[in-house]
Design a protein around this motif. Sequence first.
Motif, PDB file in Angstrom:
ATOM      1  N   LYS A  62      51.401 -15.630   1.790  1.00  0.00           N
ATOM      2  CA  LYS A  62      51.192 -14.856   0.563  1.00  0.00           C
ATOM      3  C   LYS A  62      51.906 -13.515   0.670  1.00  0.00           C
ATOM      4  CE  LYS A  62      46.601 -16.924   0.176  1.00  0.00           C
ATOM      5  NZ  LYS A  62      45.136 -16.653   0.146  1.00  0.00           N
ATOM      6  N   LEU A  63      51.705 -12.834   1.786  1.00  0.00           N
ATOM      7  CA  LEU A  63      52.351 -11.535   1.963  1.00  0.00           C
ATOM      8  C   LEU A  63      53.859 -11.682   2.119  1.00  0.00           C
ATOM      9  CD1 LEU A  63      52.157  -8.489   2.244  1.00  0.00           C
ATOM     10  CD2 LEU A  63      51.645  -8.801   4.677  1.00  0.00           C
ATOM     11  N   LEU A  64      54.303 -12.718   2.800  1.00  0.00           N
ATOM     12  CA  LEU A  64      55.743 -12.938   2.939  1.00  0.00           C
ATOM     13  C   LEU A  64      56.411 -13.076   1.569  1.00  0.00           C
ATOM     14  CD1 LEU A  64      55.826 -15.418   5.954  1.00  0.00           C
ATOM     15  CD2 LEU A  64      56.924 -13.173   5.888  1.00  0.00           C
ATOM     16  N   GLU A  65      55.779 -13.844   0.680  1.00  0.00           N
ATOM     17  CA  GLU A  65      56.375 -14.030  -0.651  1.00  0.00           C
ATOM     18  C   GLU A  65      56.340 -12.737  -1.455  1.00  0.00           C
ATOM     19  OE1 GLU A  65      56.067 -16.806  -4.661  1.00  0.00           O
ATOM     20  OE2 GLU A  65      54.759 -17.240  -2.950  1.00  0.00           O
ATOM     21  N   ILE A  66      55.229 -12.021  -1.368  1.00  0.00           N
ATOM     22  CA  ILE A  66      55.130 -10.736  -2.071  1.00  0.00           C
ATOM     23  C   ILE A  66      56.211  -9.780  -1.582  1.00  0.00           C
ATOM     24  CG2 ILE A  66      53.700  -8.663  -2.324  1.00  0.00           C
ATOM     25  CD1 ILE A  66      51.245 -10.575  -2.300  1.00  0.00           C
ATOM     26  N   ASP A  67      56.390  -9.724  -0.274  1.00  0.00           N
ATOM     27  CA  ASP A  67      57.372  -8.790   0.269  1.00  0.00           C
ATOM     28  C   ASP A  67      58.801  -9.227  -0.002  1.00  0.00           C
ATOM     29  OD1 ASP A  67      57.786  -6.309   1.711  1.00  0.00           O
ATOM     30  OD2 ASP A  67      58.621  -7.549   3.325  1.00  0.00           O
ATOM     31  N   GLU A  68      59.032 -10.534  -0.046  1.00  0.00           N
ATOM     32  CA  GLU A  68      60.360 -11.006  -0.404  1.00  0.00           C
ATOM     33  C   GLU A  68      60.736 -10.529  -1.809  1.00  0.00           C
ATOM     34  OE1 GLU A  68      62.812 -12.787   1.148  1.00  0.00           O
ATOM     35  OE2 GLU A  68      61.661 -12.465   2.976  1.00  0.00           O
ATOM     36  N   LYS A  69      59.761 -10.475  -2.697  1.00  0.00           N
ATOM     37  CA  LYS A  69      60.030 -10.102  -4.083  1.00  0.00           C
ATOM     38  C   LYS A  69      60.088  -8.593  -4.281  1.00  0.00           C
ATOM     39  CE  LYS A  69      58.549 -10.942  -8.833  1.00  0.00           C
ATOM     40  NZ  LYS A  69      57.668 -11.740  -9.732  1.00  0.00           N
ATOM     41  N   PHE A  70      59.181  -7.854  -3.638  1.00  0.00           N
ATOM     42  CA  PHE A  70      59.048  -6.425  -3.938  1.00  0.00           C
ATOM     43  C   PHE A  70      59.577  -5.494  -2.845  1.00  0.00           C
ATOM     44  CE2 PHE A  70      55.805  -8.498  -6.574  1.00  0.00           C
ATOM     45  CZ  PHE A  70      56.138  -7.966  -7.817  1.00  0.00           C
ATOM     46  N   LYS A  71      59.924  -6.027  -1.669  1.00  0.00           N
ATOM     47  CA  LYS A  71      60.541  -5.233  -0.596  1.00  0.00           C
ATOM     48  C   LYS A  71      59.692  -4.002  -0.241  1.00  0.00           C
ATOM     49  CE  LYS A  71      64.012  -8.061  -1.076  1.00  0.00           C
ATOM     50  NZ  LYS A  71      64.154  -9.214  -0.157  1.00  0.00           N
ATOM     51  N   ILE A  72      58.442  -4.245   0.047  1.00  0.00           N
ATOM     52  CA  ILE A  72      57.508  -3.162   0.343  1.00  0.00           C
ATOM     53  C   ILE A  72      57.548  -2.760   1.812  1.00  0.00           C
ATOM     54  CG2 ILE A  72      55.025  -2.667   0.522  1.00  0.00           C
ATOM     55  CD1 ILE A  72      54.711  -4.294  -2.085  1.00  0.00           C
ATOM     56  N   LEU A  73      57.647  -3.737   2.692  1.00  0.00           N
ATOM     57  CA  LEU A  73      57.569  -3.484   4.131  1.00  0.00           C
ATOM     58  C   LEU A  73      58.977  -3.284   4.695  1.00  0.00           C
ATOM     59  CD1 LEU A  73      54.935  -6.249   4.932  1.00  0.00           C
ATOM     60  CD2 LEU A  73      54.517  -3.783   4.814  1.00  0.00           C
ATOM     61  N   LYS A  74      59.267  -2.054   5.099  1.00  0.00           N
ATOM     62  CA  LYS A  74      60.590  -1.707   5.598  1.00  0.00           C
ATOM     63  C   LYS A  74      60.493  -1.151   7.013  1.00  0.00           C
ATOM     64  CE  LYS A  74      62.008  -0.538   0.879  1.00  0.00           C
ATOM     65  NZ  LYS A  74      62.463   0.547  -0.025  1.00  0.00           N
ATOM     66  N   PRO A  75      61.544  -1.327   7.816  1.00  0.00           N
ATOM     67  CA  PRO A  75      61.519  -0.772   9.172  1.00  0.00           C
ATOM     68  C   PRO A  75      61.160   0.712   9.163  1.00  0.00           C
ATOM     69  CG  PRO A  75      63.424  -2.191   8.895  1.00  0.00           C
ATOM     70  CD  PRO A  75      62.801  -2.056   7.536  1.00  0.00           C
ATOM     71  N   GLY A  76      60.248   1.086  10.062  1.00  0.00           N
ATOM     72  CA  GLY A  76      59.842   2.480  10.175  1.00  0.00           C
ATOM     73  C   GLY A  76      58.628   2.850   9.352  1.00  0.00           C
ATOM     74  N   CYS A  77      58.157   1.953   8.470  1.00  0.00           N
ATOM     75  CA  CYS A  77      56.994   2.252   7.635  1.00  0.00           C
ATOM     76  C   CYS A  77      55.700   2.262   8.449  1.00  0.00           C
ATOM     77  CB  CYS A  77      56.850   1.218   6.526  1.00  0.00           C
ATOM     78  SG  CYS A  77      57.985   1.424   5.143  1.00  0.00           S
ATOM     79  N   SER A  78      54.759   3.066   7.994  1.00  0.00           N
ATOM     80  CA  SER A  78      53.398   3.058   8.533  1.00  0.00           C
ATOM     81  C   SER A  78      52.516   2.276   7.573  1.00  0.00           C
ATOM     82  CB  SER A  78      52.869   4.483   8.687  1.00  0.00           C
ATOM     83  OG  SER A  78      53.602   5.186   9.663  1.00  0.00           O
ATOM     84  N   VAL A  79      51.745   1.321   8.111  1.00  0.00           N
ATOM     85  CA  VAL A  79      51.001   0.372   7.292  1.00  0.00           C
ATOM     86  C   VAL A  79      49.537   0.343   7.688  1.00  0.00           C
ATOM     87  CG1 VAL A  79      50.808  -2.055   6.584  1.00  0.00           C
ATOM     88  CG2 VAL A  79      53.065  -1.072   7.086  1.00  0.00           C
ATOM     89  N   ILE A  80      48.651   0.352   6.692  1.00  0.00           N
ATOM     90  CA  ILE A  80      47.226   0.093   6.907  1.00  0.00           C
ATOM     91  C   ILE A  80      46.914  -1.282   6.338  1.00  0.00           C
ATOM     92  CG2 ILE A  80      44.855   0.807   6.440  1.00  0.00           C
ATOM     93  CD1 ILE A  80      45.884   3.643   5.982  1.00  0.00           C
ATOM     94  N   ASP A  81      46.323  -2.145   7.153  1.00  0.00           N
ATOM     95  CA  ASP A  81      45.928  -3.486   6.736  1.00  0.00           C
ATOM     96  C   ASP A  81      44.407  -3.515   6.636  1.00  0.00           C
ATOM     97  OD1 ASP A  81      45.649  -6.161   6.241  1.00  0.00           O
ATOM     98  OD2 ASP A  81      46.389  -6.852   8.184  1.00  0.00           O
ATOM     99  N   CYS A  82      43.890  -3.498   5.409  1.00  0.00           N
ATOM    100  CA  CYS A  82      42.441  -3.483   5.173  1.00  0.00           C
ATOM    101  C   CYS A  82      41.896  -4.908   5.162  1.00  0.00           C
ATOM    102  CB  CYS A  82      42.129  -2.815   3.840  1.00  0.00           C
ATOM    103  SG  CYS A  82      42.789  -1.158   3.638  1.00  0.00           S
ATOM    104  N   GLY A  83      40.812  -5.132   5.880  1.00  0.00           N
ATOM    105  CA  GLY A  83      40.278  -6.484   5.990  1.00  0.00           C
ATOM    106  C   GLY A  83      41.229  -7.365   6.773  1.00  0.00           C
ATOM    107  N   ALA A  84      41.678  -6.854   7.922  1.00  0.00           N
ATOM    108  CA  ALA A  84      42.811  -7.455   8.634  1.00  0.00           C
ATOM    109  C   ALA A  84      42.500  -8.779   9.325  1.00  0.00           C
ATOM    110  CB  ALA A  84      43.345  -6.461   9.671  1.00  0.00           C
ATOM    111  N   SER A  85      41.255  -9.018   9.712  1.00  0.00           N
ATOM    112  CA  SER A  85      40.936 -10.236  10.467  1.00  0.00           C
ATOM    113  C   SER A  85      41.288 -11.496   9.662  1.00  0.00           C
ATOM    114  CB  SER A  85      39.444 -10.256  10.807  1.00  0.00           C
ATOM    115  OG  SER A  85      39.120 -11.398  11.561  1.00  0.00           O
ATOM    116  N   PRO A  86      41.899 -12.501  10.305  1.00  0.00           N
ATOM    117  CA  PRO A  86      42.195 -12.640  11.736  1.00  0.00           C
ATOM    118  C   PRO A  86      43.502 -11.997  12.194  1.00  0.00           C
ATOM    119  CG  PRO A  86      42.793 -14.647  10.598  1.00  0.00           C
ATOM    120  CD  PRO A  86      42.180 -13.755   9.558  1.00  0.00           C
TER     121      PRO A  86
END
Length: 243
Positions: A62-86
């Motif tokens: 799901k996230l891979l497809e979202i990021d392929e479309k919107f290019k949100i995750l870029k090298p050097g970014c700081s990311v918070i993953d809420c509800g990360a498990s597993p």
Amino acid sequence: MMYCVSMLQKSWLHTSVRTLKKTPHNLKGKSAADQRWIVRQLNDPFVKAAQDQHYRCRSAFKLLEIDEKFKILKPGCSVIDCGASPGAWSQVAVQRVNSAGTNTEIPIGFVIGVDLLRIAPLDGAHFLSFCDITARATQTQLQELLPAARADVILSDMAPNASGFRELDHERVVTMCLSVVDLAESVLQPGGSLVCKYWDGGQAHQVQGRLAHAFREVRTMKPKASRKESSELFFIARFFKKK
């Protein structure tokens, strides 16, 4: 090797018609609901692809497809993953922002995951297990750990445990989404992005309104890995308007 969603569609989704119609064995003694879940898992191409590509669960796609479309995750970014498990979304984030430093020629990012449950360790990610993302103490800890006390991206795949009452569950997931927007208003960098899961329903406009006030662009998306029968959707909010 990182696979994009188009590769997944060409390989696994086409193959699934021919090869994934499996009949499970040893279902004796299991409830009807458990039997349906087992059959669905056995015949789900995203489950098989997650196993083959070493993701912790199918939600990675799901996230891979979202990021392929919107290019949100870029090298050097700081990311918070809420509800990360597993940890499947954190795996994707680690790869995309280079937080494990596997590529020395591009910037190194930072990934931090939070969940009420335990999250197994992952190279390139810092996890806060048994923590409530809405708690002030957790948010203070996030700011202490984040570079410059700010995040470029906030991800949320959070959802409440289903009660069986659709309206109640919808109300609870909306409350979770609004708490993620609150977090964004505290720690997100100007220009930052937010991805938040919600369940479609009458109160979703509350979340969309808050996002529209805080971000210059708000889109919705249902990734192909979201099951057709599910009301699951995702808000993708970009260009945070920090005052």
